[in-house]
Write a protein that holds these residues in place. Structure first.
Motif, PDB file in Angstrom:
ATOM      1  N   PRO A 232       0.826  -1.213   0.000  1.00 25.34           N
ATOM      2  CA  PRO A 232       0.000   0.000   0.000  1.00 25.34           C
ATOM      3  C   PRO A 232       0.862   1.266   0.000  1.00 25.34           C
ATOM      4  O   PRO A 232       1.813   1.376   0.783  1.00 25.34           O
ATOM      5  CB  PRO A 232      -0.791  -0.122   1.300  1.00 25.34           C
ATOM      6  CG  PRO A 232       0.110  -0.914   2.205  1.00 25.34           C
ATOM      7  CD  PRO A 232       0.856  -1.873   1.323  1.00 25.34           C
ATOM      8  N   ALA A 233       0.506   2.206  -0.864  1.00 24.88           N
ATOM      9  CA  ALA A 233       1.160   3.518  -0.852  1.00 24.88           C
ATOM     10  C   ALA A 233       0.387   4.503   0.010  1.00 24.88           C
ATOM     11  O   ALA A 233       0.897   5.565   0.362  1.00 24.88           O
ATOM     12  CB  ALA A 233       1.282   4.054  -2.280  1.00 24.88           C
ATOM     13  N   THR A 234      -0.865   4.142   0.343  1.00 27.70           N
ATOM     14  CA  THR A 234      -1.717   4.968   1.197  1.00 27.70           C
ATOM     15  C   THR A 234      -2.313   4.059   2.273  1.00 27.70           C
ATOM     16  O   THR A 234      -2.099   2.850   2.260  1.00 27.70           O
ATOM     17  CB  THR A 234      -2.840   5.619   0.383  1.00 27.70           C
ATOM     18  OG1 THR A 234      -3.552   4.595  -0.330  1.00 27.70           O
ATOM     19  CG2 THR A 234      -2.288   6.628  -0.616  1.00 27.70           C
ATOM     20  N   GLY A 235      -3.059   4.648   3.187  1.00 32.10           N
ATOM     21  CA  GLY A 235      -3.567   3.862   4.305  1.00 32.10           C
ATOM     22  C   GLY A 235      -5.036   4.099   4.598  1.00 32.10           C
ATOM     23  O   GLY A 235      -5.409   4.366   5.739  1.00 32.10           O
ATOM     24  N   ARG A 236      -5.886   3.984   3.593  1.00 34.27           N
ATOM     25  CA  ARG A 236      -7.315   4.170   3.810  1.00 34.27           C
ATOM     26  C   ARG A 236      -7.900   2.966   4.548  1.00 34.27           C
ATOM     27  O   ARG A 236      -7.389   1.850   4.470  1.00 34.27           O
ATOM     28  CB  ARG A 236      -8.053   4.344   2.483  1.00 34.27           C
ATOM     29  CG  ARG A 236      -7.450   5.355   1.536  1.00 34.27           C
ATOM     30  CD  ARG A 236      -7.316   6.737   2.111  1.00 34.27           C
ATOM     31  NE  ARG A 236      -8.604   7.326   2.477  1.00 34.27           N
ATOM     32  CZ  ARG A 236      -8.752   8.579   2.881  1.00 34.27           C
ATOM     33  NH1 ARG A 236      -7.691   9.365   2.993  1.00 34.27           N
ATOM     34  NH2 ARG A 236      -9.942   9.034   3.183  1.00 34.27           N
ATOM     35  N   THR A 237      -9.003   3.199   5.247  1.00 34.68           N
ATOM     36  CA  THR A 237      -9.684   2.129   5.968  1.00 34.68           C
ATOM     37  C   THR A 237     -10.094   1.010   5.017  1.00 34.68           C
ATOM     38  O   THR A 237     -10.727   1.257   3.999  1.00 34.68           O
ATOM     39  CB  THR A 237     -10.925   2.683   6.689  1.00 34.68           C
ATOM     40  OG1 THR A 237     -10.519   3.670   7.635  1.00 34.68           O
ATOM     41  CG2 THR A 237     -11.667   1.569   7.420  1.00 34.68           C
ATOM     42  N   HIS A 238      -9.699  -0.232   5.335  1.00 28.44           N
ATOM     43  CA  HIS A 238     -10.051  -1.431   4.578  1.00 28.44           C
ATOM     44  C   HIS A 238      -9.538  -1.372   3.139  1.00 28.44           C
ATOM     45  O   HIS A 238     -10.064  -2.058   2.263  1.00 28.44           O
ATOM     46  CB  HIS A 238     -11.562  -1.663   4.576  1.00 28.44           C
ATOM     47  CG  HIS A 238     -12.133  -1.901   5.937  1.00 28.44           C
ATOM     48  ND1 HIS A 238     -13.492  -2.009   6.178  1.00 28.44           N
ATOM     49  CD2 HIS A 238     -11.541  -2.078   7.154  1.00 28.44           C
ATOM     50  CE1 HIS A 238     -13.696  -2.213   7.466  1.00 28.44           C
ATOM     51  NE2 HIS A 238     -12.530  -2.253   8.080  1.00 28.44           N
ATOM     52  N   GLN A 239      -8.487  -0.599   2.907  1.00 26.73           N
ATOM     53  CA  GLN A 239      -7.988  -0.402   1.543  1.00 26.73           C
ATOM     54  C   GLN A 239      -7.606  -1.713   0.856  1.00 26.73           C
ATOM     55  O   GLN A 239      -8.022  -1.973  -0.282  1.00 26.73           O
ATOM     56  CB  GLN A 239      -6.777   0.535   1.578  1.00 26.73           C
ATOM     57  CG  GLN A 239      -6.079   0.711   0.236  1.00 26.73           C
ATOM     58  CD  GLN A 239      -4.930   1.683   0.323  1.00 26.73           C
ATOM     59  OE1 GLN A 239      -5.018   2.713   0.983  1.00 26.73           O
ATOM     60  NE2 GLN A 239      -3.810   1.368  -0.329  1.00 26.73           N
TER      61      GLN A 239
END
Length: 314
Positions: A232-239
């Motif tokens: 992951p490059a980002t950390g959104r919820t449930h990504q």
């Protein structure tokens, strides 16, 4: 920087007491009257019991049941603990020094106290078992996800390490087990817009400016299942769960995606097959490169016989 006010009650189970600031305006006669209105989910009889027992205090000490309301003041008390099912899995210690603690969190154990999970959380267990009352997490991992979580031992180092995660300069690697689709071209980078609304369990993807990015690689496949590396490059919820589901290969054991299923909180069978397997960064205080790796593996890949009946595409 304004120093945080020290609570006049000691920690309980490694947790600070709750603090309530008393509003400047209001027509309450007593603090008790305000608490009854402020805490509608708490039985007024329980508030009376706490007041009689000296369990609600201000900076001067226990508050009397008839103590007058003080605009702008503050009170402290320990919230009642929910009934919790024991999470019967051990926390692995990957690394410990004077600044950092890195653990291998099991499935089904929350990182921090929240909602119905208080004592059965990694933070409370570690503060108690390792006698580290000032321990705080540098980041969080979902309750149903296993693997690496980093905590900060030294309060003076909190800002430096937490900032790394906020700035997304920590390299994270995950592994997942999901159905294998020979028609799916991998590796690939999935980019989408993810929205998570408060009080709604599931997140969802929608058209619009992207805010979530994951690289997905196939490490191995056999018997209808694939073992995937997720970066992951980002950390959104449930990504990670959403991106895998969006490709038609939902992670095994996922009770949210594609369909929300009602599973008892103490049902520890068929855990989500998602593992936070590596953390890598340049130490902001020493400049040294650091990399931590999990000792855990994913059950579905180790024991295909018990899982491959779910390996269906779509």
């Amino acid at each position: 920087m304004r120093r945080r006010q020290q609570p006049p009650l000691p920690k309980r189970h490694g947790l600070d007491p709750a603090r309530l600031r008393l509003p400047e305006d209001g027509e309450w006669t007593t603090i008790r009257d305000h608490l009854v209105e402020r805490l509608p989910r708490v039985d007024p009889a329980r508030i009376d019991e706490l007041l009689r027992a000296g369990g609600i205090v201000d900076l001067e000490g226990p508050i009397a049941p008839d103590a007058p309301y003080v605009p702008g003041g503050a009170v402290w008390f320990h919230r009642d603990l929910p009934d919790e099912a024991e999470v019967p899995f051990e926390i692995g210690i990957v690394h410990r020094d004077e600044r950092l603690l890195v653990i291998d969190k099991p499935h089904f154990l929350s990182t921090i106290p929240r909602g119905q999970h208080i004592l059965q959380t990694a933070l409370v267990r570690l503060r108690r078992d390792l006698d580290l009352p000032d321990l705080v997490p540098a980041h969080r991992l979902d309750r149903v996800t296993a693997g690496l979580v980093m905590f900060i031992v030294d309060p003076a180092a909190r800002g430096a390490y937490q900032t790394m995660f906020h700035r997304r300069v920590v390299h994270k690697e995950y592994e997942a087990v999901a159905p294998f689709d020979p028609a799916l071209e991998l590796p690939r980078t999935v980019v989408s817009r993810i929205v998570k609304e408060r009080q709604v369990l599931k997140a969802y993807e929608e058209p619009g400016e992207p805010n979530a990015e994951t690289r997905i690689e196939l490490l191995d496949q056999r018997d209808g299942l694939g073992r995937y590396r997720l970066l992951p490059a980002t950390g959104r919820t449930h990504q990670l769960r959403l991106h895998m589901n969006g490709l038609g290969i939902p992670i095994l054991g996922d009770d949210f995606y594609p369909e929300l299923t009602d599973k008892p909180v103490d049902d520890y069978t068929r855990p989500l097959q998602l593992l936070a397997c590596a953390l890598e960064f340049t130490d902001p205080l020493t400049g040294d490169p650091r990399r931590f790796e999990t000792a855990r593996t994913l059950q579905a890949w180790d024991d295909l016989a018990g899982w491959n009946g779910t390996a269906q595409i779509g």
